[in-house]
Design a protein around this motif. Structure first.
Motif, mmCIF file in Angstrom:
data_model
loop_
_atom_site.group_PDB
_atom_site.id
_atom_site.type_symbol
_atom_site.label_atom_id
_atom_site.label_comp_id
_atom_site.label_asym_id
_atom_site.label_seq_id
_atom_site.Cartn_x
_atom_site.Cartn_y
_atom_site.Cartn_z
ATOM 1 N N PHE A 67 -35.407 -9.158 31.425
ATOM 2 C CA PHE A 67 -34.685 -8.530 30.491
ATOM 3 C C PHE A 67 -33.491 -8.279 30.725
ATOM 4 O O PHE A 67 -32.372 -8.554 30.034
ATOM 5 C CB PHE A 67 -35.587 -7.389 30.202
ATOM 6 C CG PHE A 67 -34.827 -6.199 29.126
ATOM 7 C CD1 PHE A 67 -35.017 -6.490 27.885
ATOM 8 C CD2 PHE A 67 -34.021 -5.194 29.441
ATOM 9 C CE1 PHE A 67 -34.192 -5.696 26.949
ATOM 10 C CE2 PHE A 67 -33.346 -4.171 28.818
ATOM 11 C CZ PHE A 67 -33.659 -4.562 27.268
ATOM 12 N N PRO A 68 -33.059 -7.842 31.918
ATOM 13 C CA PRO A 68 -31.635 -7.459 32.331
ATOM 14 C C PRO A 68 -30.513 -8.792 32.566
ATOM 15 O O PRO A 68 -29.592 -8.811 32.455
ATOM 16 C CB PRO A 68 -31.635 -6.707 33.723
ATOM 17 C CG PRO A 68 -32.985 -7.047 34.298
ATOM 18 C CD PRO A 68 -33.941 -7.372 33.155
ATOM 19 N N SER A 69 -31.428 -9.935 32.959
ATOM 20 C CA SER A 69 -30.720 -11.264 33.042
ATOM 21 C C SER A 69 -29.719 -11.673 31.839
ATOM 22 O O SER A 69 -28.562 -11.854 31.793
ATOM 23 C CB SER A 69 -31.657 -12.297 33.053
ATOM 24 O OG SER A 69 -32.472 -12.650 32.330
ATOM 25 N N SER A 70 -30.334 -11.429 30.729
ATOM 26 C CA SER A 70 -29.439 -11.447 29.488
ATOM 27 C C SER A 70 -28.577 -10.766 29.459
ATOM 28 O O SER A 70 -27.451 -11.251 28.765
ATOM 29 C CB SER A 70 -30.582 -11.525 28.143
ATOM 30 O OG SER A 70 -31.600 -12.215 28.136
ATOM 31 N N ILE A 71 -28.611 -9.506 29.715
ATOM 32 C CA ILE A 71 -27.464 -8.449 29.420
ATOM 33 C C ILE A 71 -26.314 -8.914 30.545
ATOM 34 O O ILE A 71 -25.175 -8.582 30.385
ATOM 35 C CB ILE A 71 -27.915 -7.238 29.675
ATOM 36 C CG1 ILE A 71 -29.130 -6.771 28.525
ATOM 37 C CG2 ILE A 71 -26.834 -5.926 29.586
ATOM 38 C CD1 ILE A 71 -29.851 -5.473 29.098
#
Length: 303
Positions: free
Chosen positions: A91-95
Motif C-alpha cells: 500500500f505505501p509503495s504506490s504513495i
C-alpha cells in the motif's frame, strides 16, 4: 399532462445515454446480484439435483463446522498475515513512488519511468507466475546470482518461509506503478502557489513534500486505505494457486484457496458458501469500523 410530455421528450433526447448506462447495470445485475441467490446454499444441505429452492434447510450447521475446524483458523491466519504485510509494504509503495515521481523534473525520463512501471500491470497472472517459477527455479536467474556470489541455490517456491515474501514482492512489482496513477492525479490538484510560497520561505524539497504534498493527498490516501481494508480477507488467490504446493500450504493456503478446494474440488458447496459469507461479514465490519475511525480522526469518510 404537460410535465409528462416534457419528461418523455427528455427521455427521448437522452436515449443514447440511457442505453449506455444500461450495459453496466445489466452487467452488475447478472454477475454481482443474481449470484447472491447462491448464498442460500450456506443454510442448506445443498444438492445440485434438488437446486436452491428444494434442498433441505440446515440452519447454521456449516457455520458451526468451519468455526470448529482448526485448519480453517490456520488459513484465516495466513490470509490475515498476507493482507497485513500487503498493507505494510504494498500500500505505501504506490504513495512513495508517486511522491518520488512527482519530484522528477526531466519530463522525458519521468514518462519513461512511468511506462516501465505501468507495463507489469497488463501482464496476466499466469505470465507473472510463470516468470516467478522460472526466475526462482534451481537454474533460474535468482539462484544463478546466489551461486555467482558464492551462495547455495535454494528451492524458494517449496520453502514456506519464503512464500509470503515472494508473493508480496511480486504484487509490488506488478501493481505499484499502476496504483500510483491515483496519487499522481491527486497531486495535480495541489495549488502551485503553496510551493512558491514555501520556496520563498526557504523550505527544502523534503519540507515541501512533508508539509504540502502529503497533506494535499491525505484525503485520497484515506479513501484508498478504507477500500483496501474492505479486501483485508481477500487475496489474489489465482497467483497463489499457481505458485503454492504441498510444502508451502503452511503459509500459502488462504481462505479463497480453502473455499476452492472444499467447494469445487470436494463439491462441499454449502460449507464453502458458509465460509464465503463469514468472509464477507468480517470484511464489511472492517470497512464500517475503519470508516468511523477515519471520520473521527481526519473527517474523511466513504459513507
Amino acid at each position: 399532462m404537460q410535465s409528462v410530455v416534457d419528461m418523455k421528450k427528455k427521455l427521448y433526447k437522452s436515449k443514447a445515454l440511457y442505453i449506455m448506462i444500461s450495459l453496466p447495470i445489466i452487467y452488475f445485475l447478472t454477475f454481482h446480484y443474481a449470484p447472491m441467490v447462491g448464498n442460500l446454499m450456506a443454510f442448506q444441505d445443498y444438492s445440485i439435483v434438488k437446486g436452491f429452492f428444494k434442498s433441505p434447510w440446515a440452519g447454521f450447521k456449516y457455520f458451526g463446522q468451519f468455526i470448529g475446524d482448526p485448519y480453517f483458523w490456520k488459513v484465516f491466519r495466513n490470509t490475515l498475515l498476507i493482507n497485513l504485510y500487503s498493507l505494510l509494504f504494498f500500500f505505501p509503495s504506490s504513495i512513495i513512488f508517486a511522491l518520488l515521481l512527482n519530484e522528477l523534473r526531466l519530463q522525458l525520463f519521468k514518462r519513461f519511468i512511468q511506462t516501465v512501471t505501468y507495463v507489469p500491470h497488463f501482464l496476466s497472472v499466469v505470465v507473472v507466475a510463470g516468470m516467478l517459477v522460472n526466475f526462482l527455479s534451481i537454474d533460474g536467474l535468482i539462484n544463478s546470482l546466489i551461486k555467482w556470489i558464492g551462495g547455495e541455490a535454494q528451492t524458494f517456491l517449496s520453502m514456506p518461509q519464503w512464500f509470503r515474501t515472494i508473493f508480496i514482492s511480486s504484487e509490488i512489482w506488478q501493481g505499484m506503478g499502476w496504483n500510483s496513477i491515483i496519487y499522481l492525479a491527486a497531486l495535480t490538484s495541489i495549488d502551485p502557489q503553496l510551493y512558491e510560497a514555501a520556496t520563498m520561505d526557504g523550505a527544502s524539497r523534503w519540507r515541501k513534500m512533508l508539509h504540502i504534498t502529503l497533506p494535499g493527498i491525505s484525503t485520497v490516501v484515506t479513501i484508498m486505505l478504507l477500500l483496501t481494508l474492505g479486501h483485508m480477507l481477500s487475496v489474489g488467490f489465482e497467483k497463489i494457486i499457481l505458485l503454492y504446493s504441498g510444502p508451502t500450504y503452511e503459509t500459502a493456503d488462504v481462505i479463497q484457496t480453502f473455499i476452492y478446494r472444499r467447494g469445487l474440488i470436494d463439491s462441499d458447496f454449502s460449507f464453502a458458501a458458509a465460509v464465503g459469507i463469514f468472509q464477507s461479514v468480517i470484511a464489511f465490519a472492517l470497512v464500517v469500523s475503519a470508516n468511523q475511525f477515519a471520520k473521527k480522526i481526519s473527517g474523511t469518510k466513504l459513507f
